[in-house]
Design an enzyme around this catalytic site. Structure first.
Site, PDB file in Angstrom:
ATOM      1  N   LYS A 121      -7.680  -1.105   1.990  1.00 23.75           N
ATOM      2  CA  LYS A 121      -7.668  -2.522   2.352  1.00 23.75           C
ATOM      3  C   LYS A 121      -8.164  -2.718   3.796  1.00 23.75           C
ATOM      4  O   LYS A 121      -9.042  -3.527   4.058  1.00 23.75           O
ATOM      5  CB  LYS A 121      -6.250  -3.079   2.199  1.00 23.75           C
ATOM      6  CG  LYS A 121      -6.185  -4.575   2.351  1.00 23.75           C
ATOM      7  CD  LYS A 121      -4.783  -5.043   2.566  1.00 23.75           C
ATOM      8  CE  LYS A 121      -4.365  -4.832   3.996  1.00 23.75           C
ATOM      9  NZ  LYS A 121      -3.005  -5.203   4.305  1.00 23.75           N
ATOM     10  N   ASP A 139      -5.492  -7.837  -0.390  1.00 26.90           N
ATOM     11  CA  ASP A 139      -4.126  -7.757   0.136  1.00 26.90           C
ATOM     12  C   ASP A 139      -3.211  -8.513  -0.819  1.00 26.90           C
ATOM     13  O   ASP A 139      -3.644  -8.958  -1.886  1.00 26.90           O
ATOM     14  CB  ASP A 139      -4.054  -8.317   1.567  1.00 26.90           C
ATOM     15  CG  ASP A 139      -4.200  -9.831   1.596  1.00 26.90           C
ATOM     16  OD1 ASP A 139      -4.544 -10.435   0.560  1.00 26.90           O
ATOM     17  OD2 ASP A 139      -3.947 -10.425   2.661  1.00 26.90           O
TER      18      ASP A 139
END
Ligand code: SF4
Length: 221
Positions: A121, A139
């Site tokens: 991420k 996320d």
């Protein structure tokens, strides 16, 4: 509605209603953004933005950060969540940048992931925000919102959601799509109580039409 139409209508809505999108993390250069994104795990952007100015004033680049140690870094990031492990990661990340990357932040997500404290991420956020790479960081907000709207179907993991979003999002919108979904999740499509009455996606949102709209009204006293 086809998946293609759902994506088109969603992005048309965001283009119209959130024309300017950028990360809410404050940063001056790629190194500053890597530090900020590492700090932002399980922490608000607001808190991170309070921490980074002093931290990066003291250690403005990979070299100065690498010359420090986790205990010195810790002094500046104590108010953040998981400060000990983040201080360690930031210190090791800076050392690796100096040792292996000539003090420069790499632009490719796969290479960024080699840095301590940088997962998929974080790597995608840095690659997308700083280097404008066509990748989407998933996320918690992106995962939830894309699932609710129906941009992803039965995604069980962030990796699978990323795969579906990447497959269906036009490359030129990838950068904006990431921010659109995050900001929508942060301010409108909130986790516990989505503000559907403020959202212009009700006509196409799967969650709204299959769950929220069908909820019986609370009885009036
Ligand atoms: S309609 Fe409600 S559930 Fe759907 S995206 Fe908007 S806020 Fe989220």
């Amino acid at each position: 509605m086809t998946i293609k139409e759902r994506y088109r209508l969603t992005f048309e809505y965001f283009k119209k209603n959130r024309p300017v999108v950028e990360t809410e993390l404050l940063y001056k250069d790629p190194f500053g953004l890597v530090v900020a994104v590492i700090l932002s795990a399980q922490c608000t952007d607001k808190r991170v933005n309070m921490i980074t100015p002093a931290l990066l004033k003291r250690f403005p680049d990979a070299k100065s950060m690498a010359e420090s140690g986790p205990s010195e870094i810790l002094e500046y990031i104590k108010s953040c969540s998981y400060p000990n492990s983040k201080a360690k990661h930031i210190s090791e990340m800076a050392r690796m940048l100096v040792r292996d990357f000539d003090c420069r932040v790499p632009s490719e997500p796969e290479i960024l992931q080699k840095l301590p404290g940088v997962g998929r991420k974080t790597a995608n956020v840095v690659a997308s925000v700083v280097f404008k790479k066509p990748v989407i960081a998933v996320d918690t907000h992106v995962f939830r919102v894309s699932g609710r709207i129906g941009l992803t179907i039965n995604a069980r993991t962030p990796e699978n959601a990323e795969l579906q979003l990447t497959k269906n999002t036009p490359p030129e919108l990838m950068h904006d799509a990431h921010h659109w979904l995050i900001l929508h999740g942060r301010y409108i499509c909130k986790s516990k109580k989505p503000l559907c009455h403020e959202c212009g996606l009700t006509a196409i949102c799967k969650y709204y039409n299959s769950v929220i709209r069908k909820k019986p009204d609370k009885p009036k006293n």
